[in-house]
Design an enzyme around this catalytic site. Structure first.
Site, mmCIF file in Angstrom:
data_model
loop_
_atom_site.group_PDB
_atom_site.id
_atom_site.type_symbol
_atom_site.label_atom_id
_atom_site.label_comp_id
_atom_site.label_asym_id
_atom_site.label_seq_id
_atom_site.Cartn_x
_atom_site.Cartn_y
_atom_site.Cartn_z
ATOM 1 C CB THR A 130 38.036 27.607 33.176
ATOM 2 O OG1 THR A 130 37.001 27.419 32.072
ATOM 3 C CG2 THR A 130 37.576 25.911 33.787
ATOM 4 C CB SER B 20 42.248 25.075 26.224
ATOM 5 O OG SER B 20 41.436 26.194 25.785
HETATM 6 P P1 ADP Z 1 39.766 30.206 30.423
HETATM 7 O O1 ADP Z 1 38.831 29.183 31.083
HETATM 8 O O2 ADP Z 1 39.355 31.416 30.588
HETATM 9 O O3 ADP Z 1 40.259 29.741 29.013
HETATM 10 P P2 ADP Z 1 41.218 29.385 32.365
HETATM 11 O O4 ADP Z 1 40.042 29.420 33.908
HETATM 12 O O5 ADP Z 1 41.387 27.916 32.148
HETATM 13 O O6 ADP Z 1 41.050 30.304 31.051
HETATM 14 O O7 ADP Z 1 42.520 30.043 33.216
HETATM 15 C C1 ADP Z 1 43.796 29.577 32.292
HETATM 16 C C2 ADP Z 1 45.043 29.524 33.503
HETATM 17 O O8 ADP Z 1 45.062 30.655 34.397
HETATM 18 C C3 ADP Z 1 44.304 28.370 34.998
HETATM 19 O O9 ADP Z 1 44.986 27.252 34.394
HETATM 20 C C4 ADP Z 1 45.495 29.240 35.925
HETATM 21 O O10 ADP Z 1 46.233 28.965 36.146
HETATM 22 C C5 ADP Z 1 45.584 30.498 35.440
HETATM 23 N N1 ADP Z 1 44.460 31.330 36.159
HETATM 24 C C6 ADP Z 1 43.432 31.989 35.621
HETATM 25 N N2 ADP Z 1 42.712 33.119 36.796
HETATM 26 C C7 ADP Z 1 42.963 32.912 37.872
HETATM 27 C C8 ADP Z 1 43.052 33.216 39.332
HETATM 28 N N3 ADP Z 1 42.462 34.256 39.822
HETATM 29 N N4 ADP Z 1 44.087 32.975 39.790
HETATM 30 C C9 ADP Z 1 45.048 32.682 39.729
HETATM 31 N N5 ADP Z 1 45.230 31.946 38.453
HETATM 32 C C10 ADP Z 1 44.417 31.783 37.630
HETATM 33 MG MG MG Z 2 38.109 27.635 30.314
#
Ligand code: ADP
Ligand code: MG
Length: 994
Positions: free
Chosen positions: A112, A160
């Site tokens: 995300t 999530s």
């Molecule tokens: P997914 O969508 O794959 O389940 P997210 O994108 O919601 O995961 O990421 C989970 C958490 O990880 C985010 O809320 C953030 O805190 C951290 N995170 C993810 N990508 C980054 C990034 N590029 N820089 C800093 N923090 C990140």
């Molecule tokens: Mg996500």
């Protein structure tokens, strides 16, 4: 570019393809780890981007970084998500096709976040106008809204995504983001009424309770205490330190109005959220017969404006149709709780769909223009990642099935089709084995035999079907499948790890044990008919809309949840297959969401199942670029004298000859049956660079050839004319002969004579070979006469000889530009014309249509869009009152001379002019950036008409202009080896002149 990399950027290897030990998983892991510890979270495998979640804010997403990555080739800068976004965008613009970016990885890996970074990049990098900015804001702000309603804290991720999201960003042919569309997939509704330990309900509930204004809460009958609501406390973690519900509330509240929700929509929306919370607190008691009854429930008054009686009846009874009669059958307490929860889930789920539709309405049709058909899109897929909990249910089954499908698509588009292409093209190729997850997809989705079919069958069949009968059915039908096992089917050792009600699937990403309890219920997603009828009586407009009276009643069963989901995934795959893919593979470095911690075992597992090693092997052994011989030859044939301008043989032979001339080494390319395959991007970039240089040289050569040819043609024609004259003279009678002889004697050179006549006929045309001598003669003769007729005193202003037209305006031009603008001297020999556009065509039609005073002067110009600097052909027309920018017969902009603040030109040899207009009226367009081949002529005419010499300013370096009131742009001028006009990285228009 290599030189510009800092030492830190050089840590590890930026592209796995360059890794010597590319077959070693350990070497790959070492590289990822090394880079991760230096906060280098991105690494390429060719054009695929691997991203490791840093779990901390990195300073790599600034506007400056975005600028750096704009318009730069993939491999020139350290890997970055912006590079991928920019390359997808530029390929879309140049090839005019649709793309998608598939972001995958398990829950919490950063999907995300990656999709948000891409969206933010486009928001900054795309051309902007007032309307486009509006679209941009809506695209960006749809995110916090959808996250508030569709995301929740789970054990894996505090934010999530509990729904799948596919978003198309639509671009017009100039690259402006003009709209968007969102498709949402299967929201995990069960979370509304139940959360596992350590998890929360959807964010919006907590945001409202924590952040909602006092008045609002009072109006909704809510207390500012999450613990008070049963639907919010089951996971026992209503408050989490990493989540700031209060400030998130503010963001969402603001975003809701930007995405075009009316105040009454917003009120209704909060009314629904509050009603769901109240609903969860409704308690049932058993009456003497054991039936559910509602006792003095305070909550009832807050429920969606539904009359109390109706609501009571609806929550405690079920309507049954017996023959022609309708009978109300009372619920037991358990049954009533079940019906209440089902209603709460339905309300929330339908409201979520309503919200997605609303956002789509606000993203659509923002820019309605006749070019609307000329749109291309970039799709962003951010869907829930693969999930394994200690207890996994129907939701995880759907989520993991979805991930299997996406993995299958990835395999299809990369490993499989790529290798098949090599085979088809007869390229020598050592097949790279890879795990094809088709076997698992089939196990889940195959017609009649797959798990989905078996589940539906159990849900729909008459008789006593239960979760356990479903389990038995699976054991019976797919018991022998290598990726399926249950307690009953397992061997001794495995049996210990399975409960009786469990089944286990061996997914591509690992084993998941599912608890069968609740599968049938959740798949049926039954809502009693009178539940819907009750909702129809609500005063809340959204609820009324979500439960329409036209909805087919329960006589016809709607499709089960899993079948709807399966069909929507088929639809998604079709959408994606029609587009060009780009991949971001997200990796989770540890399970604890800790920065700086790299868990080798966890990462190795992901590297394995994401198929990164196989992808690397195919990329490494494969070719970065391929094109049909015809296409390749057509583009690059000017690079070789044998293929330029025409190649007589077959396209393949032509390409062979061309690349031999270019010196391609034998290991850099392969010739297939119909295509050339180029191994490394650098070979292609070098070829393309050579082509760009050659293109300009060629243009000069063609120009020179053409001029030579034309002059030669004129000379031959003149020689013919002289021959003809002599022949005529020979045939004349005495008198005529005398005239001819006189003529011929007066002009010793017959060629001069014919040039002189031609010169006279073309005297009003711009300077050219046809009139240059004539004009020189006119100038000379004027000056000679002037010398002989000079006024006696300087006060006799009126007695000066009137100069010929070509000299009248010249004095004005000289006053404006002499010694100030570099190309002024070249303009001197270019006489001015009355107009530059044929009077009988455009201006006439235009004057007639717009009933505008007589045109004084008109000239073709190139207008550069204020945003994006796209060049467009226009006409600039001066009348006595105003200047007009015209396209065909359509006025694009009128500038009254009274609102013309001035004109800027550079001191260099370009022919750019910037018309500055008074811009305080927001309806007025901004300043005009134009390029005009007749710059000196046009500006001289303008200064004469407006009668203001000092309105023209010759400036050095840079010109600031108004894009619109309050927004400025810049045109920078400099000299260079080659004249060029382009949008520089700093967003300015760069004009380079010789
Ligand atoms: P997914 O969508 O794959 O389940 P997210 O994108 O919601 O995961 O990421 C989970 C958490 O990880 C985010 O809320 C953030 O805190 C951290 N995170 C993810 N990508 C980054 C990034 N590029 N820089 C800093 N923090 C990140
Ligand atoms: Mg996500």
């Amino acid at each position: 570019m290599e030189a510009s990399l800092t030492a830190r950027d050089r840590v590890g290897i930026q592209d796995f393809v360059l890794l010597d030990t590319y077959t070693s998983e350990t070497a790959c892991l070492d590289n990822l780890r090394k880079r991760f510890h230096e906060n280098l979270i991105y690494t390429y495998i060719g054009t695929l981007l691997v991203s490791v979640n840093p779990y901390k804010e990195l300073d790599i997403y600034s506007k400056k970084q975005m600028d750096t990555y704009m318009g730069v080739n993939f491999f020139e800068l350290p890997p970055h998500i912006y590079a991928l976004a920019d390359n997808a965008f530029r390929t879309m613009m140049s090839e005019f096709n649709n793309h998608f970016i598939l972001i995958s990885g398990e829950s919490g890996a950063g999907k995300t976040e990656a999709s948000k970074k891409i969206l933010q990049f486009y928001a900054v990098s795309c051309p902007s106008t007032k309307v486009l900015n509006n679209v941009r804001d809506r695209l960006l702000l749809s995110n916090p809204v959808l996250e508030a309603f569709g995301n929740a804290k789970t054990l894996k991720n505090d934010n999530s995504s509990r729904f799948g999201k596919y978003m198309d960003i639509q671009f017009d042919h100039q690259g402006g983001a003009v709209g968007g569309h969102i498709l949402s997939y299967l929201l995990e509704k069960s979370r509304v009424v139940h959360q596992n330990h350590g998890e929360r309900n959807f964010h919006i509930f907590y945001q409202l309770v924590e952040g909602g204004e006092e008045d609002l809460l009072r109006w909704l009958g809510l207390e500012r205490n999450c613990k008070h609501y049963r639907y919010l406390v089951q996971g026992n973690c209503a408050k989490v330190s990493s989540i700031n519900d209060k400030s998130d509330w503010k963001t969402v509240r603001k975003a809701l109005s930007v995405i075009d929700l009316s105040e009454s929509d917003i009120e209704n929306l909060f009314g629904i959220i509050a009603s769901v919370l109240h609903m969860g607190n409704i308690k049932f008691e058993a009456d003497a017969r054991g039936y559910a009854m509602l006792n003095n429930n305070q909550e009832m008054q807050w429920l969606l404006g539904i009359p109390n009686q109706v609501l009571q009846q609806g929550l405690t009874h079920r309507k049954i149709e017996a023959k022609s009669e309708e009978v109300f059958s009372p619920f037991s307490v358990d049954h009533a709780v079940y019906a209440r929860d089902a209603l709460a889930k339905a309300i929330y789920g339908r409201t979520f769909s309503w919200l997605v539709n609303k956002i789509n309405e606000s993203l659509a049709n923002m820019v309605s223009n006749k070019d609307s058909s000329r749109k291309t899109v970039i799709g962003l897929l951010d869907i829930y990642g693969f999930e394994v909990f200690s207890v996994n249910s129907f939701e995880q089954f759907c989520i993991n099935y979805c991930n299997e499908k996406l993995q299958q698509l990835f395999i299809e588009l990369t490993l499989k089709s790529e290798q098949e292409e090599y085979e088809m093209e007869g390229i020598e190729w050592e097949p790279v084995p890879y795990f094809n997850n088709k076997i698992i997809c089939d196990l889940v989705e195959e017609k009649f035999r797959g798990i989905i079919s078996l589940l539906d069958e159990e849900c729909l069949r008459p008789g006593e079907a239960t979760d356990l009968t479903f389990l038995e059915k699976m054991e019976d039908k797919i018991g022998g499948h290598p990726h399926f096992v249950t307690h009953k089917l397992a061997d001794q050792k495995t049996r210990k790890t399975l409960k009786r009600g469990d089944f286990r699937l061996l997914h591509y990403a690992g084993e998941v044990t599912y608890c069968v309890v609740g599968f049938l219920d959740k798949n049926n997603d039954l809502l009693y008919r009178n539940g819907k009828e009750v909702m129809r009586q609500s005063k809340n407009a959204i609820i009324k809309h979500c439960f329409p009276s036209t909805e087919p009643d329960s006589k016809r069963r709607p499709e089960t949840v899993v079948t709807q989901f399966k069909n929507s995934l088929v639809g998604l795959t079709e959408i994606l297959m029609m587009k060009e893919p780009w991949y971001v593979r997200c990796i989770k470095p540890n399970e604890a969401k800790q920065p700086g911690h790299f868990d080798d075992v966890l990462v190795r597992h992901q590297v394995k199942y994401l198929g990164l090693m196989e992808h690397l092997r195919v990329r490494r052994a494969g070719f970065a670029y391929r094109r049909k011989y015809e296409v390749f030859l057509q583009r690059y044939k000017p690079l070789c004298p044998d293929t330029w301008p025409n190649w007589k043989g077959t396209a393949a032979e032509g390409v062979r000859c061309l690349i031999k001339h270019l010196g391609y080494k034998s290991d850099e390319y392969k010739m297939g049956r119909t295509k050339i395959f180029i191994r490394h991007p650098r070979t292609l970039f070098a070829t393309e660079d050579a082509f760009q240089v050659c293109k300009h040289k060629l243009a000069t050569r063609i120009q020179a050839k053409y001029k030579g040819y034309k002059v030669k043609g004129d000379y031959l024609k003149q020689r013919e004319a002289v021959k003809w004259l002599l022949m005529l003279a020979g045939r004349c009678n005495g008198c005529e002969r005398a005239i001819w002889e006189l003529l011929l004697s007066e002009v010793t050179d017959l060629l001069i004579c014919s040039r002189f006549i031609k010169g006279f006929m073309n005297r009003h045309q711009p300077a050219c070979t046809d009139n240059s001598e004539y004009l020189a003669f006119v100038r000379h003769s004027y000056l000679t006469r002037l010398k002989e007729n000079l006024p006696k005193t300087i006060l006799e202003k009126d007695s000066w000889l009137t100069p010929p037209p070509i000299l009248q305006e010249v004095t004005q031009t000289s006053a404006l530009f002499k010694g100030k603008k570099e190309n002024y001297p070249f303009s001197v020999c270019r006489p001015f014309a009355d107009t530059r556009i044929c009077k009988t065509t455009v201006p006439l039609k235009w004057t007639y249509m717009h009933k505008i005073d007589k045109t004084t002067y008109s000239v073709p110009v190139v207008k550069y869009d204020r945003n994006g600097f796209r060049p467009r052909l226009r006409q600039l027309i001066f009348t006595q009152e105003a200047a007009y920018l015209v396209e065909e017969a359509k006025i694009k902009q009128r500038i009254d001379y009274s609102s013309l603040k001035g004109v800027s030109v550079s001191n260099l040899s370009d022919n750019f002019l910037i018309l500055h207009v008074t811009c305080d009226d927001s309806k007025q367009k901004g300043d005009l950036v134009l390029q005009c081949d007749f710059l000196f002529e046009a500006l001289t005419k303008l200064s004469v008409i407006v009668n203001k010499q000092n309105c023209i300013h010759v400036v050095q370096g840079s010109v600031r202009f108004d894009i619109q009131p309050g927004r400025e742009g810049f045109v920078d001028f400099k000299s260079g080896q080659e004249s060029m006009v382009y949008r520089a990285k700093n967003g300015h228009l760069m004009v380079v002149s010789l």
